[in-house]
Scaffold this motif. Structure first.
Motif, PDB file in Angstrom:
ATOM      1  N   TYR A   1       1.196   5.585  -1.095  1.00 44.90           N
ATOM      2  CA  TYR A   1       0.712   6.337  -1.863  1.00 44.90           C
ATOM      3  C   TYR A   1       0.781   7.018  -3.559  1.00 44.90           C
ATOM      4  O   TYR A   1       2.377   7.097  -3.642  1.00 44.90           O
TER       5      TYR A   1
ATOM      6  N   VAL B   1      -6.684  -2.975  -4.358  1.00 41.38           N
ATOM      7  CA  VAL B   1      -7.267  -1.642  -4.430  1.00 41.38           C
ATOM      8  C   VAL B   1      -7.403  -0.350  -3.857  1.00 41.38           C
ATOM      9  O   VAL B   1      -5.172  -0.271  -3.915  1.00 41.38           O
TER      10      VAL B   1
ATOM     11  N   LEU C   1       1.278  -1.368  -0.101  1.00 39.80           N
ATOM     12  CA  LEU C   1      -0.387   0.049   0.049  1.00 39.80           C
ATOM     13  C   LEU C   1       0.802   1.303  -0.152  1.00 39.80           C
ATOM     14  O   LEU C   1       1.657   1.402   0.930  1.00 39.80           O
TER      15      LEU C   1
ATOM     16  N   ILE D   1      -3.980   9.494  -3.574  1.00 41.23           N
ATOM     17  CA  ILE D   1      -4.098   7.942  -3.872  1.00 41.23           C
ATOM     18  C   ILE D   1      -3.980   7.238  -3.088  1.00 41.23           C
ATOM     19  O   ILE D   1      -1.661   7.306  -3.405  1.00 41.23           O
ATOM     20  N   GLN D   2      -4.148   6.069  -2.288  1.00 37.93           N
ATOM     21  CA  GLN D   2      -3.167   4.726  -1.577  1.00 37.93           C
ATOM     22  C   GLN D   2      -3.305   3.637  -2.451  1.00 37.93           C
ATOM     23  O   GLN D   2      -4.858   3.404  -2.509  1.00 37.93           O
TER      24      GLN D   2
ATOM     25  N   LEU E   1      -7.573   3.308  -2.343  1.00 35.72           N
ATOM     26  CA  LEU E   1      -8.589   4.679  -0.654  1.00 35.72           C
ATOM     27  C   LEU E   1      -7.806   5.821  -1.304  1.00 35.72           C
ATOM     28  O   LEU E   1      -7.336   6.158  -1.529  1.00 35.72           O
ATOM     29  N   GLY E   2      -8.904   5.964  -1.474  1.00 33.46           N
ATOM     30  CA  GLY E   2      -9.135   7.557  -1.403  1.00 33.46           C
ATOM     31  C   GLY E   2     -10.303   8.738  -0.480  1.00 33.46           C
ATOM     32  O   GLY E   2     -10.379   7.927   0.135  1.00 33.46           O
ATOM     33  N   ASP E   3      -9.858   9.791  -0.871  1.00 38.06           N
ATOM     34  CA  ASP E   3     -10.853  10.628   0.074  1.00 38.06           C
ATOM     35  C   ASP E   3     -11.149  11.583  -0.344  1.00 38.06           C
ATOM     36  O   ASP E   3     -11.529  12.960  -0.424  1.00 38.06           O
TER      37      ASP E   3
END
Length: 419
Positions: free
Chosen positions: A103, A410, A101, A108-109, A412-414
């Motif tokens: 950045y 996968v 994992l 995003i990750q 991961l964002g915000d």
């Protein structure tokens, strides 16, 4: 029986069960494995009695010695099945693990998550222990499995399967996650390897004819190996005592397995020292030797002449090919020419040559100063194995838990959007 309808019913049930298994918690899967192990030990007498009937029928049908050896289940091997299941329960659950994992410049990750393959169809001959080993690995890796054992082991496979399904139910998991095909009709195999809507991977375990057929006819990806033409090379800088013990064990510890040595290669400088002693050991154990002219010149007329076909042959019997070679280069060239990319070993005290052998021999398991008989999932610490793969994609060597999984990305964002 309408085989197609029967098999499609099993396939649909397996697909449904695979979804439950994919979300099963680790503690439930481990509880099932431990319960299966307990059931196998509790029902030991019943399993051995069923196996004895299978062996008696197989002997009456004239099955060869190698097949009978693979079919026979002893109290020790039955307890090893239970031990293997307990070891699988102790292994870390790979499912859901996220690795790498990191950045990205966008914020995003990105990582990779390990997930089950889904439904695994396993087709095998003899070896009733495969029923328990395959079930255990598929359960732990969150997969459902459809098992099609050979007709010669049908009674014992059914008895083991009943222990498996009992253990699954006791842990609150679907018993249908492990299904044994009840019919011995060969049409069932044809259906299984074409049910791409229900089955994600096929694993054949058995003779070369079976595996070639599955590889040719399957419409589903196959994890396999065809031959176990395994070699031991005794270098001129080998410890002679180690060389003799390893070459003896690699051939005679068991004859009918895919990791048994079929060709012995010996450096010309050490051959006069180790070959006569090995020949005496092999003769005492009833092993027929077939050698090149240089090997026959050292051992004598008791060694038959080897043909080019012998170097390509997996005997699965007390027969061994022997060749004297000039150096490690000649040994590597022989292995890469005649081998099956299964398991090959070097016996040497020379670190540089050992490293060269490890790097240049193109096999799924390569060993230094150890018997080829160690090429096994249990011995590698995998708990058990679903088979051995000599393919280069996805899984190679003994296939344990990770070989029964895949990776997905996968992110991961915000609230991130691409610009």
């Amino acid at each position: 029986m309408d085989v197609q309808s029967y098999m499609h019913g099993i396939g649909r049930t397996a697909r449904e069960a695979s979804r439950e298994m994919a979300r099963a918690e680790s503690h439930a899967k481990d509880a099932a494995l431990l319960a299966i192990a307990d059931a196998i030990e509790r029902d030991l007498a019943r399993l051995l009695a069923a196996n004895a009937e299978d062996v008696a029928d197989a002997r009456d049908r004239g099955l060869d010695a190698a097949m009978l050896d693979r079919l026979a289940l002893s109290e020790k091997s039955a307890r090893t099945m239970a031990q293997g299941l307990r070891e699988i329960a102790q292994l870390a659950d790979p499912i859901g693990e996220i690795t790498d994992l990191r950045y990205r410049p966008s914020g995003i990750q990105v990582g990779r998550m390990r997930v089950p393959l889904g439904v695994i169809g396993i087709i095998y001959e003899a070896r009733p222990n495969v029923t328990a080993d395959a079930a255990g690995l598929c359960i732990k890796s969150g997969n459902a499995t459809i098992l099609r054992g050979g007709s010669e082991a049908i009674r014992c496979n059914r008895a083991i399967a009943s222990c498996v399904q009992e253990g699954l139910q006791s842990a609150g998991l679907p018993a249908s996650a492990v299904q044994v095909i009840e019919t011995t009709d060969r049409a069932a195999v044809g259906e299984l390897i074409t049910m791409k809507d229900f089955v994600d991977v096929i694993v054949p375990r058995g003779g070369k004819g079976l595996i070639e057929r599955i590889s040719t006819e399957s419409r589903i990806p196959v994890i396999k190996h065809l031959d176990g033409i395994c070699h031991v090379y005794v270098d001129d800088e080998a410890d002679p005592d180690k060389a003799v013990h390893i070459a003896d064990n690699a051939k005679t510890q068991r004859y009918g397995t895919c990791n048994t040595m079929e060709t012995l290669l010996v450096h010309e400088a050490i051959a006069p020292r180790v070959l006569p002693e090995l020949a005496r050991i092999y003769e005492a154990k009833g092993v027929e030797l077939r050698g090149c002219e240089r090997a026959r010149g050292i051992v004598g007329a008791t060694m038959k002449p080897a043909t080019d076909e012998d170097w390509y042959t997996e005997y699965l019997a007390p027969i061994l090919s022997v060749r004297v070679v000039a150096d490690v280069d000649a040994a590597i060239a022989h292995i890469n020419t005649y081998g099956s990319q299964h398991t090959d070993a070097i016996v040497t005290e020379n670190y540089t040559r050992a490293r060269r052998f490890l790097r240049e021999v193109d096999s799924s398991s390569v060993m230094v100063n150890a018997s080829t008989r160690f090429a096994d999932g249990f011995e590698y610490g995998l708990g058990a194995e679903i088979g051995i793969s000599t393919d280069k994609l996805h899984a190679r060597g003994p296939v344990g838990l990770e070989g029964l999984t895949s990776l997905k990305y996968v992110v991961l964002g915000d609230g991130h959007v691409r610009r």
